[in-house]
Write an enzyme that holds these catalytic residues in place. Structure first.
Site, mmCIF file in Angstrom:
data_model
loop_
_atom_site.group_PDB
_atom_site.id
_atom_site.type_symbol
_atom_site.label_atom_id
_atom_site.label_comp_id
_atom_site.label_asym_id
_atom_site.label_seq_id
_atom_site.Cartn_x
_atom_site.Cartn_y
_atom_site.Cartn_z
ATOM 1 C CG ASP A 1 13.988 29.051 26.722
ATOM 2 O OD1 ASP A 1 13.280 29.899 27.299
ATOM 3 O OD2 ASP A 1 15.143 29.288 26.308
ATOM 4 C CG LEU B 1 3.297 11.147 32.439
ATOM 5 C CD1 LEU B 1 4.605 10.643 31.846
ATOM 6 C CD2 LEU B 1 2.746 12.294 31.587
ATOM 7 C CG HIS C 1 4.688 33.119 29.781
ATOM 8 N ND1 HIS C 1 5.856 32.422 29.549
ATOM 9 C CD2 HIS C 1 5.073 34.375 30.150
ATOM 10 C CE1 HIS C 1 6.889 33.224 29.788
ATOM 11 N NE2 HIS C 1 6.444 34.413 30.143
HETATM 12 C C1 IPE Z 1 14.968 28.095 31.441
HETATM 13 O O1 IPE Z 1 14.697 29.127 30.569
HETATM 14 C C2 IPE Z 1 13.912 28.049 32.506
HETATM 15 C C3 IPE Z 1 12.599 27.597 32.063
HETATM 16 C C4 IPE Z 1 12.292 27.170 30.873
HETATM 17 C C5 IPE Z 1 11.585 27.614 33.088
HETATM 18 P P1 IPE Z 1 15.334 30.572 30.750
HETATM 19 O O2 IPE Z 1 14.761 31.417 29.672
HETATM 20 O O3 IPE Z 1 15.149 31.033 32.143
HETATM 21 O O4 IPE Z 1 16.882 30.265 30.517
HETATM 22 P P2 IPE Z 1 18.062 31.190 30.003
HETATM 23 O O5 IPE Z 1 17.986 32.474 30.772
HETATM 24 O O6 IPE Z 1 17.830 31.412 28.541
HETATM 25 O O7 IPE Z 1 19.297 30.402 30.251
HETATM 26 C C1 IPE Z 2 10.145 29.886 28.972
HETATM 27 O O1 IPE Z 2 10.000 30.909 28.035
HETATM 28 C C2 IPE Z 2 9.208 30.032 30.136
HETATM 29 C C3 IPE Z 2 9.834 30.514 31.374
HETATM 30 C C4 IPE Z 2 11.109 30.675 31.573
HETATM 31 C C5 IPE Z 2 8.952 30.827 32.461
HETATM 32 P P1 IPE Z 2 10.719 32.304 28.208
HETATM 33 O O2 IPE Z 2 9.838 33.193 29.003
HETATM 34 O O3 IPE Z 2 12.078 32.124 28.757
HETATM 35 O O4 IPE Z 2 10.775 32.807 26.709
HETATM 36 P P2 IPE Z 2 12.029 33.436 25.972
HETATM 37 O O5 IPE Z 2 13.168 32.489 26.160
HETATM 38 O O6 IPE Z 2 12.272 34.759 26.598
HETATM 39 O O7 IPE Z 2 11.599 33.524 24.550
HETATM 40 MG MG MG Z 3 13.891 31.758 27.928
#
Ligand code: IPE
Ligand code: IPE
Ligand code: MG
Length: 258
Positions: free
Chosen positions: A35, A146, A52
């Site tokens: 995240d 892995l 990303h």
């Molecule tokens: C969790 O992150 C999902 C992934 C890392 C793919 P999110 O950004 O979707 O989670 P929340 O919304 O902060 O809980």
């Molecule tokens: C995690 O990073 C990747 C996905 C959920 C696809 P985020 O896109 O949730 O990034 P933040 O949490 O908004 O910074």
């Molecule tokens: Mg996120």
């Protein structure tokens, strides 16, 4: 028993001596909630998609690090069943990134003996992406190192609903009796069937929640959180998470061995 890891990266600045991890009590299965991509980009005045993209680089390094210490299973959260709520442009970009990943990383995976597997409700993805996923899995199927599971359109609740339906169907068709249902059967009805439960769950990005990831499989997982956003998560921190895990007292509801 203690192994000090020296991590060699293509980037000279990244070369660092690793935290020591013990090789006798390694976690069999590590899960990562990757995240913070968007926040990483925002901090630098970049569009979310730049975060990303950088996240793919971070994953490559972590996979290599996991291979270097012979981790058996690594499951990473790439797209949740809730992530469809995001703007279409971001969702489309992520789907394109998964295609790109399947194209760009396979050779490296084969070099590192990585076996790739996707988990989640894959039938809701585009036909083309599903084909690329099957191809990527097939190309790495003979590898014995892995096991890398990538969770795409994955939701822990969705997975449990699927498993309940699967088991209920077996009762309906009289393949099994109601009393045949046990934990093992439920476990084997999940996407992670026949894989060990999560020992260590890592979440980057500073939030301390599970966000619908591997709800059943994390029943006795050790949690490790960091403020670092995913694109800046390094093998050094990965080793630190494992070293911390190795100091935890896992009782599984029992008592300490005195
Ligand atoms: C969790 O992150 C999902 C992934 C890392 C793919 P999110 O950004 O979707 O989670 P929340 O919304 O902060 O809980
Ligand atoms: C995690 O990073 C990747 C996905 C959920 C696809 P985020 O896109 O949730 O990034 P933040 O949490 O908004 O910074
Ligand atoms: Mg996120």
């Amino acid at each position: 028993m203690w192994k000090k890891f020296f991590y060699k990266s293509e980037n000279k600045q990244d070369q660092a001596e690793m935290t020591s991890v013990r090789d006798d009590i390694l976690p069999a299965h590590i899960a990562i909630i990757m995240d913070g991509n968007g926040r990483w980009a925002k901090k630098r005045g970049l569009p979310r998609k730049a975060g990303h993209k950088k996240g793919v680089d971070a994953l490559r390094e972590i996979v290599k690090a996991a291979c270097s210490i012979n981790i058996e299973f690594l499951t990473v959260y790439a797209f949740s069943t809730e992530n469809w709520k995001r703007p279409t442009t971001e969702v489309n970009f992520l789907m394109k990134l998964f295609s790109y990943y399947l194209h760009s990383e396979i050779d490296e995976m084969n070099k590192n003996n990585v076996r790739l597997n996707f988990i989640g409700c894959l039938t809701e993805l585009s036909g083309e992406l599903q084909r690329q996923i099957r191809q990527g899995e097939a190309k790495t199927a003979a590898n014995t190192g892995l096991n890398l599971n990538i969770a795409v359109n994955y939701g822990g609740r969705d997975e449990l609903v699927m498993a309940v339906k699967d088991v209920a169907q077996k009762v309906l068709t009289k393949e099994i009796e109601l009393d045949d249902i046990d934990e093992k059967m439920v476990d084997n009805s999940l996407y992670t069937a026949h894989k060990p439960p999560i020992d260590l769950l890592i979440r980057t990005g500073g939030d301390m929640r599970i966000s619908n990831f591997l709800l059943w499989q994390c029943a006795y997982a050790e949690f490790w959180f960091t403020e670092k956003n995913w694109p800046e998560f390094t093998p050094e921190q990965f080793m630190r998470a494992i070293a911390d895990y190795q100091k935890r007292d896992r009782r599984f509801g029992g008592l300490d061995n005195e």
